[in-house]
Design a protein around this motif. Structure first.
Motif, PDB file in Angstrom:
ATOM      1  N   LYS A   1       0.844  -1.279  -0.002  1.00  0.00           N
ATOM      2  CA  LYS A   1       0.137   0.393  -0.363  1.00  0.00           C
ATOM      3  C   LYS A   1       1.041   1.243   0.182  1.00  0.00           C
ATOM      4  N   ARG A   2       1.829   1.543   0.723  1.00  0.00           N
ATOM      5  CA  ARG A   2       2.837   2.377   0.555  1.00  0.00           C
ATOM      6  C   ARG A   2       3.553   2.785  -0.420  1.00  0.00           C
ATOM      7  N   ARG A   3       3.937   1.295  -1.272  1.00  0.00           N
ATOM      8  CA  ARG A   3       4.034   2.078  -2.584  1.00  0.00           C
ATOM      9  C   ARG A   3       3.267   2.225  -3.826  1.00  0.00           C
ATOM     10  N   ILE A   4       2.038   1.495  -3.512  1.00  0.00           N
ATOM     11  CA  ILE A   4       0.876   1.913  -4.533  1.00  0.00           C
ATOM     12  C   ILE A   4       0.694   3.753  -4.166  1.00  0.00           C
ATOM     13  N   LEU A   5       0.967   3.665  -2.682  1.00  0.00           N
ATOM     14  CA  LEU A   5       0.833   5.848  -2.600  1.00  0.00           C
ATOM     15  C   LEU A   5       1.572   6.447  -2.595  1.00  0.00           C
ATOM     16  N   LYS A   6       2.799   5.727  -3.006  1.00  0.00           N
ATOM     17  CA  LYS A   6       4.241   6.467  -3.701  1.00  0.00           C
ATOM     18  C   LYS A   6       3.929   7.302  -5.815  1.00  0.00           C
ATOM     19  N   GLU A   7       3.232   5.400  -6.230  1.00  0.00           N
ATOM     20  CA  GLU A   7       2.812   5.656  -7.133  1.00  0.00           C
ATOM     21  C   GLU A   7       1.966   6.784  -7.618  1.00  0.00           C
TER      22      GLU A   7
END
Length: 554
Positions: free
Chosen positions: A540-546
């Motif tokens: 989820k953190r990775r998606i938020l960064k994207e």
């Protein structure tokens, strides 16, 4: 001395105003606390978040390593993806061509094709793993497509198919013969409606019946009547519950206009009961018993499988106790309790969810299977709630009508359905039904565990949901492996598997074998790779960064 009087007067007025406002503030705070602490419980916030999410998609370089997989795993996935794409192109050629021909003119297809998977992956999936929207025939528990491929049917026709497609073919054929003499004459009733009304009152335990053209319309009318008779404005729905696509019951994403007379509260919550006990503007409470499988969560679909946090926790006793508490509070406060059984009606028990959970509602809506495979919506209710006019105020009415309400062909097919349901021999299908389907779910889960596959199923009788035991961004790929193994799924993918009750042990054994084979191939192809750093929170953190990078174009 005199100069202090205005100050005292202002102070007194302020105290009076604060005292008057305090109960309103308390009520507002109680309402806020009764909402589920997720976007499903906060419709305005969910719409705001949806507007903030920008579109972006992975190119072929990032598509296979969006979880941080090493190059060799990304290559393994890419090879598997295009190998599967080659199989689809060959195996489903006619069906894909027919789908491509009509999809540009059918808006429904454009939507479902786009939202089968998370949007970041959608374009590449549509280009290479396009599915067929066409089926040519059905028999037993299977369906056959335009290319001659035979699939075990796990779509359940969106809930219509409870007893098997052959059963409904018989209902429709017999019903057509009985209605033929009258034909599509609308306005007048076919005589068979007398039997239908009698049986529906017995099944629902209620006094009167109103016929409509769909489940959505039936729910609309039930809510309208509840507001009319209670002279109150608001309906209560529970977070995640689906009651059709009309505005008041879909206050979040999907509805461009936010309704102002809907409270979306938390399922199975004491705070919700407090709101029901204390507010004076609540006309009715809507219950979709399907939410017992996943309280406070939206209907599951693979388009939302961004990680592996999807799950369920069906507890029949606990949910039944919750419904009994609702019943008590609604009775105490003169709030109309409405069971929306459009989806689950006649699947869980012969008298539906009321019998299954042991609770009597004030109004019940039915649809789906009731008309023997034809479109239908029905409201059953107490006599005092079904009346559409007031004897003492003749101009004050509650209007409802529809051109195809009580269509002769629908009514005769319904009578065929209800006659079979009323037969003791046929009714025996419900004997130990839960035990049968719970055992089948256990068998599949045991097989998946024994083969160390990170996927499990949970169920509400014959309605199943697939969830995943290890963090992954690629769980949605399983639907394409399942289809390749000859299992027909609806467009939501593995979010909902709906079995018809005519599945034999041999049929089910074949489904479990194919399910396990699909999961094994998916694991072998590297889609479930993970290292110690991969977690659902990390995904989820990775998606938020994207999203942030795309939003600010960095």
């Amino acid at each position: 001395m005199d100069s202090s009087l205005p100050i005292l007067s202002l102070s007194a007025a302020a105290l009076v105003g604060a005292a008057a406002a305090f109960p309103k503030l308390q009520a507002r705070l109680a309402l806020s606390r009764a909402k589920h602490r997720s976007l499903t419980g906060h419709s305005k916030m969910s719409k705001m978040v949806a507007r903030l999410v920008p579109h972006y998609e992975f190119d072929i370089n990032d598509f296979f390593r969006s979880d941080g997989a090493p190059p060799e795993i990304a290559t393994q996935r890419q090879d598997a993806f295009f190998r599967l794409a080659g199989f689809y192109a060959k195996q489903y050629a006619k069906g894909r061509a027919a789908t491509a021909e009509v999809s540009s003119r059918i808006s429904d297809l454009q939507f479902t094709e786009t939202y089968r998977v998370p949007f970041q992956y959608s374009r590449l999936v549509r280009e290479n793993l396009a599915t067929s929207a066409f089926m040519e025939s059905s028999a037993g528990v299977t369906v056959t497509d335009l290319d001659g491929n035979v699939f075990y049917d796990l779509t359940g026709s969106y809930g219509v198919n409870i007893f098997g497609n052959d059963f409904y073919k018989e209902c429709i054929t017999a019903g057509e013969k009985r209605a033929h003499a009258l034909g599509p004459v609308l306005g007048s009733y076919h005589p068979v409606i007398t039997d239908n009304v009698k049986r529906l009152c017995e099944i629902s335990g209620l006094d009167e019946v109103s016929f409509h053209m769909s489940g959505t319309e039936a729910v609309m009318q039930a809510v309208r009547l509840a507001r009319y008779h209670t002279r109150r404005s608001h309906l209560v729905r529970f977070a995640g519950a689906y009651h059709g696509w009309w505005g008041d019951v879909q206050p979040g994403i999907g509805n461009p206009v936010s309704p102002h007379e809907t409270y979306t509260l938390a399922d199975m919550s004491e705070r919700t009961l407090h709101v029901l006990r204390t507010r004076k503007d609540i006309a009715c409470v809507l219950v979709n018993p399907l939410q017992a499988l996943h309280p406070n969560a939206n209907a599951p679909g693979d388009s939302a499988l961004v990680d592996s946090s999807r799950g369920s926790r069906f507890d029949r006793a606990a949910y039944g106790q919750w419904l009994k508490q609702l019943r008590e509070v609604c009775t105490e406060r003169n709030i109309v309790l409405i069971f929306d059984e459009v989806f689950v009606g006649f699947r869980l028990a012969a008298r539906g969810a009321q019998e299954y959970f042991g609770v009597q509602a004030d109004m019940v809506t039915y649809g789906k299977s009731l008309a023997g495979g034809l479109p239908i919506g029905v409201v059953c209710g107490r006599k005092d709630l079904m009346r559409r006019f007031r004897d003492d105020h003749p101009a004050d009415i509650c209007f409802a009508r529809g051109t195809f309400n009580s269509h002769p062909y629908v009514m005769t097919a319904m009578d065929e359905f209800l006659s079979r349901l009323d037969s003791p021999n046929f009714n025996a299908v419900y004997n130990e039904l839960d035990e049968l389907w719970n055992e089948r779910a256990r068998q599949l889960n045991d097989m998946l565990a024994a083969q160390e596959l990170p996927v499990r199923v949970s169920n509400l009788s014959s309605i199943w949901m697939v969830h995943y035991t290890g963090p992954s961004r690629y769980n949605w790929m399983l639907q394409y492996y399942l289809r390749a193994e000859g299992l027909a799924l609806s467009w939501v993918g593995t979010g909902r598997l709906i079995f018809s009750l005519n599945y034999t042990d041999a049929d089910f054994a074949e489904v479990t074998k194919r399910f396990a084979a699909a999961a094994t191939r998916m694991k072998q192809d590297g889609w479930w790779w993970r290292d110690a750093s991969l977690t659902n929170k990390g995904i989820k953190r990775r998606i938020l960064k994207e999203i942030i990078a795309r939003k600010f174009k960095r």
